[in-house]
Scaffold this motif. Structure first.
Motif, PDB file in Angstrom:
ATOM      1  N   GLN C 157     -48.511  60.004  40.992  1.00 35.13           N
ATOM      2  CA  GLN C 157     -49.062  60.369  42.308  1.00 35.13           C
ATOM      3  C   GLN C 157     -50.353  59.604  42.571  1.00 35.13           C
ATOM      4  O   GLN C 157     -51.312  59.771  41.829  1.00 35.13           O
ATOM      5  CB  GLN C 157     -49.399  61.866  42.316  1.00 35.13           C
ATOM      6  N   LEU C 158     -50.369  58.798  43.631  1.00 37.61           N
ATOM      7  CA  LEU C 158     -51.595  58.095  44.007  1.00 37.61           C
ATOM      8  C   LEU C 158     -51.883  58.366  45.481  1.00 37.61           C
ATOM      9  O   LEU C 158     -50.952  58.513  46.274  1.00 37.61           O
ATOM     10  CB  LEU C 158     -51.425  56.581  43.836  1.00 37.61           C
ATOM     11  N   THR C 159     -53.167  58.394  45.837  1.00 41.19           N
ATOM     12  CA  THR C 159     -53.510  58.509  47.257  1.00 41.19           C
ATOM     13  C   THR C 159     -54.085  57.174  47.720  1.00 41.19           C
ATOM     14  O   THR C 159     -55.018  56.656  47.112  1.00 41.19           O
ATOM     15  CB  THR C 159     -54.554  59.621  47.484  1.00 41.19           C
ATOM     16  N   LEU C 160     -53.496  56.631  48.781  1.00 38.12           N
ATOM     17  CA  LEU C 160     -53.983  55.369  49.338  1.00 38.12           C
ATOM     18  C   LEU C 160     -54.771  55.671  50.607  1.00 38.12           C
ATOM     19  O   LEU C 160     -54.219  56.206  51.574  1.00 38.12           O
ATOM     20  CB  LEU C 160     -52.795  54.450  49.636  1.00 38.12           C
ATOM     21  N   VAL C 161     -56.052  55.375  50.586  1.00 42.31           N
ATOM     22  CA  VAL C 161     -56.888  55.603  51.773  1.00 42.31           C
ATOM     23  C   VAL C 161     -57.036  54.279  52.512  1.00 42.31           C
ATOM     24  O   VAL C 161     -57.398  53.268  51.918  1.00 42.31           O
ATOM     25  CB  VAL C 161     -58.278  56.153  51.377  1.00 42.31           C
ATOM     26  N   TYR C 162     -56.727  54.282  53.829  1.00 44.69           N
ATOM     27  CA  TYR C 162     -56.804  53.026  54.591  1.00 44.69           C
ATOM     28  C   TYR C 162     -57.278  53.328  56.009  1.00 44.69           C
ATOM     29  O   TYR C 162     -57.343  54.485  56.429  1.00 44.69           O
ATOM     30  CB  TYR C 162     -55.444  52.332  54.616  1.00 44.69           C
ATOM     31  N   SER C 163     -57.618  52.274  56.751  1.00 38.38           N
ATOM     32  CA  SER C 163     -58.112  52.485  58.111  1.00 38.38           C
ATOM     33  C   SER C 163     -57.051  52.068  59.127  1.00 38.38           C
ATOM     34  O   SER C 163     -56.097  51.377  58.801  1.00 38.38           O
ATOM     35  CB  SER C 163     -59.393  51.675  58.336  1.00 38.38           C
ATOM     36  N   ASN C 164     -57.268  52.487  60.381  1.00 36.66           N
ATOM     37  CA  ASN C 164     -56.283  52.183  61.429  1.00 36.66           C
ATOM     38  C   ASN C 164     -56.466  50.767  61.959  1.00 36.66           C
ATOM     39  O   ASN C 164     -56.711  50.536  63.123  1.00 36.66           O
ATOM     40  CB  ASN C 164     -56.409  53.184  62.575  1.00 36.66           C
ATOM     41  N   ASN C 165     -56.340  49.817  61.078  1.00 38.63           N
ATOM     42  CA  ASN C 165     -56.529  48.420  61.434  1.00 38.63           C
ATOM     43  C   ASN C 165     -55.132  47.796  61.331  1.00 38.63           C
ATOM     44  O   ASN C 165     -54.425  48.022  60.351  1.00 38.63           O
ATOM     45  CB  ASN C 165     -57.516  47.856  60.406  1.00 38.63           C
ATOM     46  N   ASP C 166     -54.758  47.036  62.357  1.00 37.63           N
ATOM     47  CA  ASP C 166     -53.418  46.430  62.377  1.00 37.63           C
ATOM     48  C   ASP C 166     -53.078  45.708  61.090  1.00 37.63           C
ATOM     49  O   ASP C 166     -51.948  45.687  60.636  1.00 37.63           O
ATOM     50  CB  ASP C 166     -53.347  45.390  63.505  1.00 37.63           C
ATOM     51  N   LYS C 167     -54.110  45.087  60.536  1.00 42.21           N
ATOM     52  CA  LYS C 167     -53.917  44.269  59.341  1.00 42.21           C
ATOM     53  C   LYS C 167     -53.468  45.122  58.172  1.00 42.21           C
ATOM     54  O   LYS C 167     -52.759  44.658  57.279  1.00 42.21           O
ATOM     55  CB  LYS C 167     -55.271  43.594  59.029  1.00 42.21           C
ATOM     56  N   ALA C 177     -43.713  50.862  49.058  1.00 39.78           N
ATOM     57  CA  ALA C 177     -42.452  50.343  48.517  1.00 39.78           C
ATOM     58  C   ALA C 177     -42.624  49.946  47.050  1.00 39.78           C
ATOM     59  O   ALA C 177     -41.780  50.277  46.203  1.00 39.78           O
ATOM     60  CB  ALA C 177     -42.006  49.133  49.344  1.00 39.78           C
ATOM     61  N   ALA C 178     -43.736  49.279  46.744  1.00 41.84           N
ATOM     62  CA  ALA C 178     -43.986  48.851  45.368  1.00 41.84           C
ATOM     63  C   ALA C 178     -44.117  50.059  44.453  1.00 41.84           C
ATOM     64  O   ALA C 178     -43.640  50.060  43.313  1.00 41.84           O
ATOM     65  CB  ALA C 178     -45.249  47.999  45.297  1.00 41.84           C
ATOM     66  N   GLY C 179     -44.741  51.124  44.960  1.00 45.58           N
ATOM     67  CA  GLY C 179     -44.883  52.350  44.183  1.00 45.58           C
ATOM     68  C   GLY C 179     -43.530  52.924  43.819  1.00 45.58           C
ATOM     69  O   GLY C 179     -43.295  53.339  42.680  1.00 45.58           O
ATOM     70  N   LYS C 180     -42.610  52.954  44.799  1.00 47.68           N
ATOM     71  CA  LYS C 180     -41.255  53.502  44.558  1.00 47.68           C
ATOM     72  C   LYS C 180     -40.596  52.818  43.382  1.00 47.68           C
ATOM     73  O   LYS C 180     -39.983  53.471  42.532  1.00 47.68           O
ATOM     74  CB  LYS C 180     -40.404  53.304  45.817  1.00 47.68           C
ATOM     75  N   THR C 181     -40.708  51.478  43.312  1.00 47.71           N
ATOM     76  CA  THR C 181     -39.986  50.748  42.268  1.00 47.71           C
ATOM     77  C   THR C 181     -40.496  51.084  40.868  1.00 47.71           C
ATOM     78  O   THR C 181     -39.777  50.905  39.904  1.00 47.71           O
ATOM     79  CB  THR C 181     -40.091  49.218  42.474  1.00 47.71           C
ATOM     80  N   VAL C 182     -41.763  51.564  40.771  1.00 45.42           N
ATOM     81  CA  VAL C 182     -42.269  51.895  39.432  1.00 45.42           C
ATOM     82  C   VAL C 182     -42.462  53.400  39.257  1.00 45.42           C
ATOM     83  O   VAL C 182     -43.129  53.843  38.319  1.00 45.42           O
ATOM     84  CB  VAL C 182     -43.602  51.156  39.132  1.00 45.42           C
ATOM     85  N   GLY C 183     -41.918  54.171  40.184  1.00 46.48           N
ATOM     86  CA  GLY C 183     -41.964  55.620  40.035  1.00 46.48           C
ATOM     87  C   GLY C 183     -43.293  56.258  40.417  1.00 46.48           C
ATOM     88  O   GLY C 183     -43.617  57.339  39.951  1.00 46.48           O
ATOM     89  N   ILE C 184     -44.062  55.593  41.252  1.00 47.47           N
ATOM     90  CA  ILE C 184     -45.312  56.202  41.735  1.00 47.47           C
ATOM     91  C   ILE C 184     -45.141  56.581  43.197  1.00 47.47           C
ATOM     92  O   ILE C 184     -44.725  55.750  44.008  1.00 47.47           O
ATOM     93  CB  ILE C 184     -46.504  55.233  41.596  1.00 47.47           C
ATOM     94  N   GLN C 185     -45.449  57.850  43.504  1.00 44.09           N
ATOM     95  CA  GLN C 185     -45.398  58.250  44.907  1.00 44.09           C
ATOM     96  C   GLN C 185     -46.763  57.981  45.537  1.00 44.09           C
ATOM     97  O   GLN C 185     -47.771  58.544  45.116  1.00 44.09           O
ATOM     98  CB  GLN C 185     -45.048  59.735  44.999  1.00 44.09           C
ATOM     99  N   VAL C 186     -46.786  57.076  46.539  1.00 46.01           N
ATOM    100  CA  VAL C 186     -48.058  56.745  47.171  1.00 46.01           C
ATOM    101  C   VAL C 186     -48.229  57.574  48.432  1.00 46.01           C
ATOM    102  O   VAL C 186     -47.454  57.484  49.377  1.00 46.01           O
ATOM    103  CB  VAL C 186     -48.146  55.238  47.502  1.00 46.01           C
ATOM    104  N   ASP C 187     -49.258  58.402  48.391  1.00 50.60           N
ATOM    105  CA  ASP C 187     -49.545  59.328  49.479  1.00 50.60           C
ATOM    106  C   ASP C 187     -50.561  58.644  50.395  1.00 50.60           C
ATOM    107  O   ASP C 187     -51.667  58.338  49.975  1.00 50.60           O
ATOM    108  CB  ASP C 187     -50.151  60.570  48.801  1.00 50.60           C
ATOM    109  N   LYS C 188     -50.203  58.325  51.687  1.00 48.59           N
ATOM    110  CA  LYS C 188     -51.146  57.553  52.502  1.00 48.59           C
ATOM    111  C   LYS C 188     -52.019  58.447  53.380  1.00 48.59           C
ATOM    112  O   LYS C 188     -51.553  59.418  53.951  1.00 48.59           O
ATOM    113  CB  LYS C 188     -50.412  56.501  53.343  1.00 48.59           C
ATOM    114  N   ARG C 189     -53.297  58.089  53.446  1.00 48.22           N
ATOM    115  CA  ARG C 189     -54.250  58.840  54.268  1.00 48.22           C
ATOM    116  C   ARG C 189     -55.024  57.860  55.128  1.00 48.22           C
ATOM    117  O   ARG C 189     -55.708  56.985  54.607  1.00 48.22           O
ATOM    118  CB  ARG C 189     -55.248  59.596  53.382  1.00 48.22           C
ATOM    119  N   MET C 190     -54.927  58.014  56.468  1.00 50.56           N
ATOM    120  CA  MET C 190     -55.583  57.055  57.349  1.00 50.56           C
ATOM    121  C   MET C 190     -56.914  57.598  57.889  1.00 50.56           C
ATOM    122  O   MET C 190     -57.033  58.771  58.196  1.00 50.56           O
ATOM    123  CB  MET C 190     -54.680  56.707  58.534  1.00 50.56           C
ATOM    124  N   ILE C 191     -57.910  56.713  57.987  1.00 52.19           N
ATOM    125  CA  ILE C 191     -59.149  57.094  58.673  1.00 52.19           C
ATOM    126  C   ILE C 191     -59.315  56.211  59.908  1.00 52.19           C
ATOM    127  O   ILE C 191     -58.837  55.081  59.941  1.00 52.19           O
ATOM    128  CB  ILE C 191     -60.396  56.951  57.768  1.00 52.19           C
TER     129      ILE C 191
END
Ligand SMILES: Nc1ncnc2c1ncn2[C@@H]1O[C@H](COP(=O)(O)OP(=O)(O)O)[C@@H](O)[C@H]1O
Ligand SMILES: [Mg+2]
Lengths: 290, 240, 330
Positions: C157-167, C177-191
């Motif tokens: 379980q990982l939390t990915l914090v990112y901003s609302n930037n198109d990039k 997707a990369a997390g799925k292949t190695v069995g990590i669920q990436v939980d995304k949180r946008m600011i």
């Protein structure tokens, strides 16, 4: 020397609409409109985003100009019928515009290197033709602006800058004039932004920083140099236009010239700053009265 | 004949002042009157005029102009009906515009009856500005500025012309000339005017009626008939 | 009097300006050195490092005399434009603008000379009209996720914090997707703004086993907030640039600025030896570094040895930035 002149010419060309806009706010409306820093970027950003989405460059350009005008109208609106200082209102708008620009662009930088623009066709043909097309668009804006200055609206805007209270007592709609004036000057700034983006190949969130200052410096410099020789006041509009051209061109001539001395750029900025300060000091606020 | 202008129970206060600037003023002006308002400094003369041109707004009472509450007029309509001249040129003219530009701004309202020649028109006001039409108003002398302001004010005669000490800033001789000119123009063109001054001689010579204010109240009203047998000294005594 | 002074100063300035360009080298018999123009948009240690890597490598590798013309635009776009014109006027042989924005400007203005954009991320399509080669310094989220997985094989379980930037949006998708292949669920949180970071830090899922931040200007500028949470929860805070590590992230997989210059120099060398710039594929950084902050790692209860072991396996250099002065970000 030719290279120096060419560099000066090409750099001035893209900023001429901006200089006209600042002439309108600073000389006619008698207000330091800081919105320009933001609407310059807004024009570039809107244009870049729209052409990237595949919209025709002409339409994108027109929309970019309208967005600049809206930003100016907002600054006029913030002044709340003249009760809030235009400088403050402008700073506030350009503050808000930072977020707006970011939202419009979606990212801090949009590149236009491989996107068709107003000038890409001409530049692909030859550089000369490219600059010719830029000069054409800028020329159209200059002519339109000159006609405006000479029109009754131009006179009313000048009167507004001189004495809004009297204008209002004479039955003119001052709010309408304020909105029109600030819209027009920011429309011109947005035009400059959109043209610049096409020349430098991108729109960037930080590209407007200091534009107002350069513009005002250039205008003051230009007016200081030529207005004392203009005795006929019906030539005023034309001479103000000329002052804007000369001021901007001198600024870039000096900038490009100083670069040739391999001066440490830190001192270069200092030198330019001192130069501007000098002209702002020697030139009284309203040159024609001195 | 219904009166042109009526002040009804006009009271004007300022939050910072204890006593009202104007206190229950009732006064009626007939069409064609030239009313001179006298009173010491601070008695409320200017305030009374400012209520008319919209710079101030009464706290109480109403002002009726041609049977209409003045507040119901649009600011544009009001500007057509009422024109103010004060002693300070910057209240009357755009100093950083030329004479002809100042004219153009006034002239806009009634395009149809534009005058043939501005220079000729100005000639009637005892000022020779024919060669200066393209000069900034700021560069004119005080006398020229006030005469020009008067000329432009009556280009389209307003219902009421307000003259707030419009000669005060001029030297005595120029002031005398301007006052005589003003009186002649008002008389010739049948303009209703409210005029404030500190010159009792002017008041006697040019005013049809005299209204004296004291500390914001109507202190005395002198009608046309009473005026005949007054001397300047008597007027002075009655009004101040 | 004042006015005369103004005119005099202006005239002397113009005269000076006009004759300022008479500094041609009188030395005719020596072979003309290769002229390289470097454009630095803004003063920053990272820019200087890239420049140093570029200059040192090129000087060492190329057996001809080289003259570097370094132009520092001080964050002024107008000045930068003048500088490129000035370089053009000097007849520069190769341009090396640093960062995306100067590369775009150079590419828009210079068509007849090769350009090596350092630390510049531009679509391939933009290279068509000018002779543009690129060194792309961004590393992919996949590389980071795989590295994390190698260090912590049991984390799911990982939390990915990112901003609302198109990039950021495509990078976030790639990370998930990369997390799925190695069995990590990436939980995304946008600011959307910096203050959001605080509320997100307070409401992290209790199951989360680590916080991940990509090269995301907005989030990185508030990294200290996330660092506190990571310390409280004893979970690692992982990022993708050295600056955020200096400011409290535990470790990052990224590139050393000097190395970008090195890669750029290699591209420049190829071009100067005759390879057309446009045919050189965009260089991706392969020589990665692991930046560590030992203080932060200790506070977050993380084991440095495990990180060092994996770094060694992948041949990543370890760079300890723990007590380095904190600079702001590119
Ligand atoms: N805007 C204002 N704010 C505060 N006081 C005012 C204002 N306008 C008028 N007053 C006060 O009202 C009184 C009358 O002023 P004014 O009408 O100018 O007198 P006058 O013209 O007869 O000399 C003065 O005491 C003046 O200070
Ligand atoms: Mg008064």
């Amino acid at each position: 020397m030719i290279a120096l002149l060419l560099a000066t010419l090409t750099q001035s060309l893209t900023l001429i609409p901006l200089a006209l806009g600042i002439n309108l706010s600073y000389t006619l409306l008698r207000a330091t409109d800081m919105t320009i820093d933001g609407s310059f970027v807004l024009g570039a950003g809107v244009f870049a985003q729209l052409v990237t989405m595949g919209i025709s460059p002409i339409l994108a350009f027109l929309v970019a100009l309208s967005c600049g005008a809206i930003a100016g109208a907002f600054t006029a609106f913030l002044q709340n019928g003249g009760k809030v200082d235009p400088l403050l209102a402008g700073i506030l708008t350009s503050f808000i515009l930072y977020s707006v620009n970011m939202a419009v662009m979606g990212r801090p930088n949009i590149n236009l290197l491989s996107t068709p623009t107003l000038f890409s066709g001409a530049f692909a043909h030859s550089t000369t033709l490219g600059w010719f097309s830029v000069a054409l668009v800028v020329g159209l804006l200059v002519v339109a602006f000159y006609i405006l200055l000479q029109s009754r609206l131009g006179l009313c805007l000048r009167a507004f800058g001189d004495n809004p209270a009297l204008l209002s007592r004479q039955g003119y709609n001052v709010t309408y004039l304020r909105v029109t004036g600030f819209s027009l000057n920011n429309l011109l700034a947005a035009a400059s932004g959109a043209i610049t983006a096409q020349i430098i190949g991108y729109a960037d969130i930080g590209m407007g920083v200091g534009m107002t200052l350069i513009g005002i410096g250039a205008i003051v410099l230009g007016q200081h140099l030529i207005l004392p020789f203009i005795k006929k006041h019906y030539l005023r509009a034309g001479s103000e236009l000329l002052a804007a051209f000369i001021g901007i061109a001198l600024y870039f001539f000096i900038l490009n010239g100083l670069l040739r001395f391999n001066i440490n750029p830190i001192y270069l900025k200092l030198l330019l700053g001192v130069l501007l300060a000098l002209f702002l000091r020697t030139a009284t606020r309203k040159v024609s009265l001195s | 004949m219904s009166p042109l202008l009526q002040f009804e129970h006009i009271t004007l206060r300022h939050p910072s002042l204890e006593r009202p600037i104007l206190d229950n003023i009732n006064y009626t002006v007939q069409k064609g009157d030239c009313v001179v308002v006298l009173g010491a400094n601070g008695s409320g003369k200017s305030s009374l005029l400012k209520l008319l041109d919209g710079r101030y707004r009464a706290n109480d009472g109403k002002i009726i102009l041609k049977n209409k509450n003045i507040l119901s007029l649009s600011s544009q309509k009001r500007a057509h009906c009422i024109h103010t001249l004060t002693q300070s040129a910057k209240d009357n003219l755009f100093l950083d515009l030329t004479i002809s530009e100042n004219y153009q701004l006034i002239q806009k309202r009634n395009k149809a009856d534009a005058i043939d020649s501005l220079a000729d028109y100005l000639q009637a006001f005892n000022v020779n500005l024919a060669t200066k039409l393209d000069v900034l108003v700021a560069r004119l002398s005080g006398g020229e500025q006030q005469a020009l302001a008067l000329a432009l004010a009556v280009l389209y005669p307003p219902e009421i012309l307000l003259l707030d000490e419009h000669t005060s800033a001029l030297d005595p001789k120029t002031a005398e000339h301007l006052m005589a000119l003003t009186a002649r123009i008002i008389h010739e063109r049948h303009i209703t005017a409210l005029l404030t001054t500190h010159n009792v001689n002017h008041a006697l010579a040019y005013g049809d009626r005299i209204l004296a204010l004291k500390e914001g109240c109507v202190h005395d009203c002198i009608e046309r008939s009473d005026k005949q047998n007054l001397t300047a000294e008597m007027l002075m005594a009655r009004c101040y | 009097m004042k006015r005369i002074f103004t005119y005099l100063s202006l005239i002397s300035l113009l005269l000076l300006t006009a004759c300022g360009n008479k500094q041609t080298t009188a030395n005719n018999n020596a072979p003309k050195p290769i002229q390289i123009g470097i454009i630095i948009p803004i003063e920053h240690p990272a820019m200087d490092e890239i420049t140093r890597g570029f200059e040192e490598t090129l000087t060492a590798d190329l057996k001809q005399p080289i003259e570097f013309q370094v132009m520092r635009a001080q964050g002024d776009v107008n000045l930068q434009r003048s500088m490129i014109l000035q370089l053009q006027n000097k007849g520069i042989d190769l341009y090396a603008p640093i960062a995306t924005q100067p590369t775009e400007m150079t590419a828009a203005m210079i068509h007849d000379r090769p350009i090596v954009g350092l630390a510049a991320l531009l679509p391939e399509s933009t290279r068509a009209k000018s002779q543009l080669a690129l060194v792309d310094d961004e590393i992919t989220p996949t590389q980071i996720i795989q590295f994390i997985h190698a260090i912590y094989p049991t984390k799911t379980q990982l939390t990915l914090v990112y901003s609302n930037n198109d990039k950021m949006a495509p990078q976030v998708e790639e990370a998930i997707a990369a997390g799925k292949t190695v069995g990590i669920q990436v939980d995304k949180r946008m600011i959307t703004a910096l203050p959001d970071l605080y509320s997100i830090a307070q409401s992290l899922s209790p199951q989360t086993q680590g916080i991940l931040v990509l090269k995301d200007v907005l989030v990185v500028s508030g990294i200290a907030t996330l660092s506190q949470t990571a310390s409280q929860k004893h979970i690692p805070l992982i990022s993708a640039d050295d600056g955020s590590v200096q400011n409290g992230s535990g470790f990052a997989l990224g590139v050393k600025e000097y190395q970008i210059g090195v890669e750029g120099a290699k591209v420049a060398e190829q071009i100067l030896q005759g390879t057309p710039a446009a045919t050189i594929p965009t260089v991706k950084m392969t020589k990665l570094s692991v930046f560590i902050n030992t203080k932060a790692l200790t506070a977050q209860g993380q084991d440095l040895a495990a990180i060092e072991k994996e770094a060694a396996k992948d041949n990543y250099a370890i760079v300890d930035v723990t007590n380095q002065p904190v600079g702001d970000l590119k």
